[in-house]
Design an enzyme around this catalytic site. Structure first.
Site, PDB file in Angstrom:
ATOM      1  N   ASP A 117       1.309  -4.282 -18.204  1.00  0.00           N
ATOM      2  CA  ASP A 117       2.252  -3.183 -18.478  1.00  0.00           C
ATOM      3  C   ASP A 117       2.224  -2.708 -19.922  1.00  0.00           C
ATOM      4  OD1 ASP A 117       3.076  -3.334 -15.804  1.00  0.00           O
ATOM      5  OD2 ASP A 117       4.489  -4.918 -16.289  1.00  0.00           O
ATOM      6  N   GLY A 135       0.798  -1.223   0.000  1.00  0.00           N
ATOM      7  CA  GLY A 135       0.000   0.000   0.000  1.00  0.00           C
ATOM      8  C   GLY A 135       0.830   1.274   0.000  1.00  0.00           C
ATOM      9  N   HIS A 153       4.430   1.646 -13.289  1.00  0.00           N
ATOM     10  CA  HIS A 153       5.393   0.552 -13.355  1.00  0.00           C
ATOM     11  C   HIS A 153       6.774   1.119 -13.030  1.00  0.00           C
ATOM     12  CE1 HIS A 153       6.918  -3.321 -14.596  1.00  0.00           C
ATOM     13  NE2 HIS A 153       7.886  -2.687 -15.229  1.00  0.00           N
ATOM     14  N   LEU A 181      -1.371  -7.176  -8.488  1.00  0.00           N
ATOM     15  CA  LEU A 181      -0.584  -8.229  -9.144  1.00  0.00           C
ATOM     16  C   LEU A 181      -1.416  -9.233  -9.931  1.00  0.00           C
ATOM     17  CD1 LEU A 181       2.083  -8.919  -6.341  1.00  0.00           C
ATOM     18  CD2 LEU A 181       2.236  -7.416  -8.349  1.00  0.00           C
ATOM     19  N   ASN A 192      -2.007   2.596 -14.431  1.00  0.00           N
ATOM     20  CA  ASN A 192      -1.047   1.793 -13.659  1.00  0.00           C
ATOM     21  C   ASN A 192       0.269   2.553 -13.595  1.00  0.00           C
ATOM     22  OD1 ASN A 192       0.036  -0.539 -12.341  1.00  0.00           O
ATOM     23  ND2 ASN A 192       0.993  -1.147 -14.266  1.00  0.00           N
TER      24      ASN A 192
END
Ligand code: GRF
Length: 202
Positions: free
Chosen positions: A154, A21, A113, A96, A111
C-alpha cells in the site's frame, strides 16, 4: 463461453488476485460496456479462489502461483501474455501477497486500497479489517485509493482517491459496501487516465 472483446488498439491488462474477483468482474463489465479500451489477457491468482474461476469462465488465461512469485517468473508470465511494460498494465485486485516487482514493470503496476492512504494501509490491512480500523478511529470520512505499487504494501505514488462519508451507525460491512461502490468507478477511471497518458507519450 464468454470472452472479453479486444481490438488491436485495446490495452492488455494482467489482473492479480486472491479472493472473490469483485474488482475483476467490475473491470470486465466496464470493458464490455465499452468504457475502458482494454482487455484482460492474464489472471494470476495466489490460490484457488472464486476470482480465478471467474477468469476461466470468461476464457482468460489463468495461472495459480502460490507464495511470492519470483520477479523473473512474473515477468515471463506477463510477456508471454502480451502484457508488455510498454503498453500493458498490471492490476492488483485483492491480491494478498507481497509482489517482487520486475525492474521492467516498475511504474506499470497499480493497486486499489479501500481507504484513504497513507492511513489504514500496510501488511494485514485488507478486507473488513480496514473498515473496522477506520470506524474504531472515529473517522468521519473514508474512501479508496488507486496507487502505483512498490515493494511495500500500500505504498507508492497515489494516482487517484475517491471519498465518502462514514455515517453514524456504520458497521464494517456497510462502510465496505459504500467504499466498494467508489472503487467500481475509481479503478476504471485511473486506468483510463494512465492509458490516455501512454497515448499522449506515444
Ligand atoms: C478490492 O475491493 C480492494 O479493496 C482490495 O481488494 C478488494 C477485492 O478483493 N484491494 P476481493 O475480491 O474482495 O477478494
Amino acid at each position: 463461453m464468454l470472452s472479453s472483446s479486444s481490438t488491436s488498439t485495446s490495452v492488455p491488462l494482467a489482473v492479480l488476485l486472491s479472493g472473490t474477483g469483485r474488482s475483476l468482474t467490475n473491470l470486465l463489465d466496464v470493458i464490455r460496456r465499452g468504457e475502458l479500451d482494454a482487455h484482460v489477457r492474464l489472471v494470476v491468482a495466489s490460490r484457488p479462489c472464486r476470482g480465478e474461476e471467474i477468469a476461466r469462465e470468461h476464457g482468460i488465461a489463468t495461472v495459480i502461483e502460490g507464495g511470492d512469485i519470483p520477479s523473473g517468473r512474473l515477468e515471463g508470465l506477463l510477456r508471454n501474455a502480451g502484457v508488455t511494460p510498454e503498453r500493458g498494465w498490471v492490476v492488483l485486485a485483492g491480491y494478498l501477497r507481497r509482489l517482487p516487482i520486475p525492474e521492467a514493470y516498475r511504474g506499470r503496476i497499480v493497486n486499489i486500497h479501500p481507504a484513504l492512504l497513507p492511513d489504514f494501509g500496510g501488511k494485514g490491512m485488507h478486507g473488513l479489517r480496514v473498515h473496522e480500523a477506520v470506524i474504531a478511529a472515529g473517522r468521519r470520512e473514508s474512501g479508496c485509493t488507486v496507487h502505483l505499487c512498490d515493494e511495500e504494501y500500500d505504498r507508492g505514488a497515489i494516482l487517484l482517491q475517491r471519498r465518502c462519508e462514514v455515517k453514524n451507525g456504520d458497521t464494517p460491512d456497510t462502510l465496505a459496501a459504500r467504499v466498494f461502490a467508489l472503487e467500481c468507478e475509481a479503478y476504471p477511471e485511473a486506468l483510463r487516465r494512465l492509458i490516455a497518458q501512454d497515448h499522449q507519450r506515444a
